[in-house]
Design a protein around this motif. Structure first.
Motif, short mmCIF file in Angstrom:
data_model
loop_
_atom_site.label_atom_id
_atom_site.label_comp_id
_atom_site.label_asym_id
_atom_site.label_seq_id
_atom_site.Cartn_x
_atom_site.Cartn_y
_atom_site.Cartn_z
N SER A 180 41.72 46.27 42.31
CA SER A 180 40.89 46.62 40.97
C SER A 180 40.69 44.98 40.45
CB SER A 180 42.00 47.27 39.90
OG SER A 180 42.83 46.34 39.44
N ASP A 181 39.70 45.20 39.75
CA ASP A 181 39.19 43.92 38.93
C ASP A 181 39.95 43.51 37.93
OD1 ASP A 181 38.17 41.82 38.26
OD2 ASP A 181 35.98 42.56 38.11
N MET A 182 41.14 43.08 38.09
CA MET A 182 42.21 42.97 36.96
C MET A 182 41.85 41.62 36.20
SD MET A 182 46.29 43.19 37.43
CE MET A 182 46.49 44.70 38.30
N VAL A 183 42.06 41.95 34.92
CA VAL A 183 41.66 40.70 33.95
C VAL A 183 42.83 40.02 33.48
CG1 VAL A 183 39.24 41.35 33.92
CG2 VAL A 183 40.78 41.84 32.16
N TYR A 184 43.89 40.86 33.25
CA TYR A 184 45.17 40.51 32.49
C TYR A 184 46.20 41.36 33.09
CZ TYR A 184 48.27 39.50 28.80
OH TYR A 184 49.48 38.89 27.87
N GLN A 185 47.60 40.80 32.96
CA GLN A 185 48.66 41.53 33.38
C GLN A 185 49.82 40.84 32.72
OE1 GLN A 185 50.17 42.87 37.32
NE2 GLN A 185 50.38 44.84 36.47
N ASP A 186 50.85 41.46 32.07
CA ASP A 186 52.05 40.92 31.64
C ASP A 186 53.02 41.91 31.83
OD1 ASP A 186 52.06 42.45 29.49
OD2 ASP A 186 51.29 41.06 28.08
N GLU A 187 54.36 41.79 31.49
CA GLU A 187 55.44 42.59 31.77
C GLU A 187 55.41 43.97 31.08
OE1 GLU A 187 56.28 40.12 28.28
OE2 GLU A 187 55.86 39.69 30.36
N THR A 188 54.09 44.04 30.03
CA THR A 188 54.24 45.33 29.39
C THR A 188 52.86 46.08 29.48
OG1 THR A 188 55.15 44.09 27.26
CG2 THR A 188 54.36 46.11 26.87
N VAL A 189 51.72 45.35 29.55
CA VAL A 189 50.47 45.93 29.79
C VAL A 189 49.69 45.35 30.98
CG1 VAL A 189 50.33 46.30 27.45
CG2 VAL A 189 49.33 44.40 28.24
N THR A 190 48.65 46.20 31.47
CA THR A 190 47.96 45.70 32.47
C THR A 190 46.23 46.06 32.07
OG1 THR A 190 49.42 46.12 33.95
CG2 THR A 190 47.14 46.11 34.86
N ALA A 191 45.45 45.31 32.06
CA ALA A 191 43.92 45.25 32.00
C ALA A 191 43.07 45.07 33.00
CB ALA A 191 43.68 44.57 30.72
N PHE A 192 42.20 45.86 33.35
CA PHE A 192 41.14 45.88 34.46
C PHE A 192 39.81 46.43 34.20
CE2 PHE A 192 41.98 50.51 35.68
CZ PHE A 192 42.93 50.59 34.97
N ARG A 193 38.91 46.21 34.88
CA ARG A 193 37.50 46.70 34.66
C ARG A 193 37.44 48.20 35.13
NH1 ARG A 193 34.82 42.09 32.69
NH2 ARG A 193 35.64 40.32 33.21
N ASP A 194 36.49 48.75 34.09
CA ASP A 194 36.54 50.12 34.60
C ASP A 194 35.64 50.33 35.89
OD1 ASP A 194 36.68 53.16 32.67
OD2 ASP A 194 34.99 52.94 34.36
N ILE A 195 35.84 51.08 36.83
CA ILE A 195 35.11 51.36 38.03
C ILE A 195 33.84 51.87 37.78
CG2 ILE A 195 35.69 53.78 38.65
CD1 ILE A 195 36.41 52.39 41.52
N SER A 196 33.56 52.43 36.53
CA SER A 196 31.87 53.17 36.26
C SER A 196 31.83 52.62 34.93
CB SER A 196 32.25 54.68 36.55
OG SER A 196 31.01 55.04 35.72
N PRO A 197 31.42 51.36 34.76
CA PRO A 197 31.21 50.78 33.31
C PRO A 197 30.06 51.30 32.57
CG PRO A 197 30.48 49.14 35.04
CD PRO A 197 30.98 50.03 36.02
N LYS A 198 30.52 51.52 31.14
CA LYS A 198 29.20 52.31 30.24
C LYS A 198 28.70 51.12 29.38
CE LYS A 198 30.67 56.42 31.85
NZ LYS A 198 31.79 56.08 32.67
N ALA A 199 29.29 49.98 29.41
CA ALA A 199 28.60 48.96 28.63
C ALA A 199 28.94 47.43 29.63
CB ALA A 199 29.46 48.77 27.71
N PRO A 200 28.22 46.53 29.46
CA PRO A 200 28.47 45.22 30.00
C PRO A 200 29.92 44.65 30.12
CG PRO A 200 26.46 44.93 28.72
CD PRO A 200 27.14 46.24 28.11
#
Ligand code: 5GP
Length: 116
Positions: free
Chosen positions: A17-37
């Motif tokens: 995935s195009d992960m932009v952030y991860q720590d021990e609690t949460v993970t953030a990644f770019r949506d595979i089908s983006p609806k906005a920039p």
């Protein structure tokens, strides 16, 4: 035990995935089908299937999701103009993946909140 979705594999980096952030609690990644920039999903590292499954034990992680969303929005350069945070719940909410996730959307005017 709640059933795993593809998001558990993304957290464990078993699928790319195009992960932009991860720590021990949460993970953030770019949506595979983006609806906005900017379209990023922020998820807890453990499974909460829907908002309807949220309980007091989840308060800290849910609060942290907002802190991380604001941090990522600043990094994406969309804070000043603003953005939208969205969580869909079950069928009428349009939820497709049953691992609670916050959509961070921005980078253009997003229009009215709901399609008619
Ligand atoms: P929902 O409709 O459940 O609120 O949102 C699910 C989101 O997850 C959708 O916007 C969809 O594009 C995204 N998604 C589904 N499968 C994957 C995947 O394998 N990778 C990524 N990065 N996004 C996914």
């Amino acid at each position: 035990m709640a059933e795993e979705t593809i998001f558990s594999k993304i957290i464990r980096k078993e699928i790319p995935s195009d992960m932009v952030y991860q720590d021990e609690t949460v993970t953030a990644f770019r949506d595979i089908s983006p609806k906005a920039p900017t379209h990023i999903l922020i998820i807890p590292n453990y499974i909460i299937p829907t908002v309807d499954d949220v309980s007091e034990k989840d308060e800290q992680v849910l609060g942290h999701m907002f802190v991380v969303a604001a941090k990522i929005a600043r990094e994406e350069g969309i804070s000043e103009n603003g953005y939208r945070l969205m969580i869909n719940c079950r069928e009428h909410g349009g939820q497709e993946v049953y691992h609670l996730h916050m959509h961070l959307l921005g980078g253009r005017p997003l229009g009215p909140m709901l399609a008619r």
